[in-house]
Design a protein around this motif. Sequence first.
Motif, PDB file in Angstrom:
ATOM      1  N   ALA A  38       0.919  -1.350   0.154  1.00  0.00           N
ATOM      2  CA  ALA A  38       0.200   0.090  -0.055  1.00  0.00           C
ATOM      3  C   ALA A  38       0.949   1.408   0.088  1.00  0.00           C
ATOM      4  O   ALA A  38       0.601   2.384  -0.558  1.00  0.00           O
ATOM      5  CB  ALA A  38      -0.817  -0.123   1.133  1.00  0.00           C
ATOM      6  N   MET A 203      -4.431  -3.504  -6.772  1.00  0.00           N
ATOM      7  CA  MET A 203      -4.864  -2.172  -6.350  1.00  0.00           C
ATOM      8  C   MET A 203      -4.930  -0.995  -7.241  1.00  0.00           C
ATOM      9  O   MET A 203      -5.937  -0.449  -7.198  1.00  0.00           O
ATOM     10  CB  MET A 203      -3.812  -1.836  -5.148  1.00  0.00           C
ATOM     11  CG  MET A 203      -3.908  -2.880  -3.905  1.00  0.00           C
ATOM     12  SD  MET A 203      -2.843  -2.666  -2.726  1.00  0.00           S
ATOM     13  CE  MET A 203      -3.410  -1.148  -2.039  1.00  0.00           C
ATOM     14  N   ASN A 206      -7.970  -1.592  -9.681  1.00  0.00           N
ATOM     15  CA  ASN A 206      -9.239  -1.303  -8.833  1.00  0.00           C
ATOM     16  C   ASN A 206      -9.314   0.204  -8.846  1.00  0.00           C
ATOM     17  O   ASN A 206     -10.522   0.698  -9.038  1.00  0.00           O
ATOM     18  CB  ASN A 206      -8.834  -1.655  -7.214  1.00  0.00           C
ATOM     19  CG  ASN A 206      -9.254  -3.095  -7.233  1.00  0.00           C
ATOM     20  OD1 ASN A 206      -9.766  -3.762  -8.236  1.00  0.00           O
ATOM     21  ND2 ASN A 206      -9.122  -3.724  -6.057  1.00  0.00           N
TER      22      ASN A 206
END
Length: 302
Positions: A38, A203, A206
Motif C-alpha cells: 500500500a 490495487m 481497482n
Amino acid sequence: MEINQLTTETRNPNSQHIDRLTTAEMVKIINNEDKKVAEAVEKALPEIAKAIDLIAERFKKGGRLIYCGAGTSGRLGTLDAIELTPTYSVSPKQAFGILAGGKEAMYEAVEGAEDSKELAVNDLKSHQLTDQDVVIAIAASGRTPYAISAVEYGNQLGALTVSVTCNKDGVMNQLAQIGIAAVVGPEIITGSTRMKAGTAQKMILNMLSTGVMIKAGKVYQNLMVNVQPTNLKLIQRSISIIREATGSDAETAEQYLRKAENHVAAAIVMIETGRSLSESEQSLKENNDRIAQAINELQKKS
C-alpha cells in the motif's frame, strides 16, 4: 536493463531462510512484506489520478478500456475488465482484456506468447484499436515484449497508453503516455511477482477502473446506481439503493423506480427534485450522468 537487475527479480534479505522457519514465522514475514504494498502504491497516486482523468474523458465519449498483458498481469487486467459489467453495467465491448496467448491463457500458461511483439499488434488489430481507445498495459517487470508492443502500437494509432508496472525503470514506463510504477521491492520468493507485485497491480487497477466509473456518473454518494434491475434480487437492490440515496421509505422507492421505468439514477433525481422523468433524464444527460450535478442544476431552476 538485464532481468537480474530488476527490483522485482532481486533476492529479499528478509526471507532468505524462509524454508527453515516455522509456519507462524513464515506467514509473519509474508504479512510484513505485504504491508509495504500500500505504501508503494501511495507513491504512485499522482500518476494514478492523472490516468483516471484522461481515461474518463475518453470513456465518456465511448472510448474502450483495453487491458493488455501476459501471465498474472494479463489475468489481473482481464479480471478488472470483466467485473465492470456486473458492478457498473459496462458493456463487455467497452471494457475487456487481451491476454497473450488468447482466452485459454486465462487458465493455463501459453509458452512463448509473452515474448511475441507481433502477437500484441495482431490482437489489437483484431479488435480494431482506434485513437479514441485506452490501452492499459500491465507487466510487473515493465519489460514484457507483448505488453511493450501493445503500448507502442497504441501510441502509433493515437490511443491513450497507460502502463502498470512494479519497476520504476521499466521500458514500458518510458514508452507509455502515463507510466504507473509501484515499486514493492524484492518478492518473498525471488521473482514470484504474483505476490507483492500482483497485489500492487490489483490495487492500482481497482483504483483506475473505480475512479473512471465515478467520473462517468456510475456512482452516487458511494452507491452503485447503474445497476440494471432485471430480476427480483436486482429490483430489491435497486429499491434499497434509492432508499439509501434519498432517505425515502421502501414503498416510495419502489413507486419511483416504476415511474422511472427501472432507471435508478432517474428515480433518485425525481425524488430529490420533484421533477418528471423526462426532466430528470434530460438533466442527467446534460450533466454526464452525474446525479449530484443533475439534482443541483434542477434545484437551481426551481
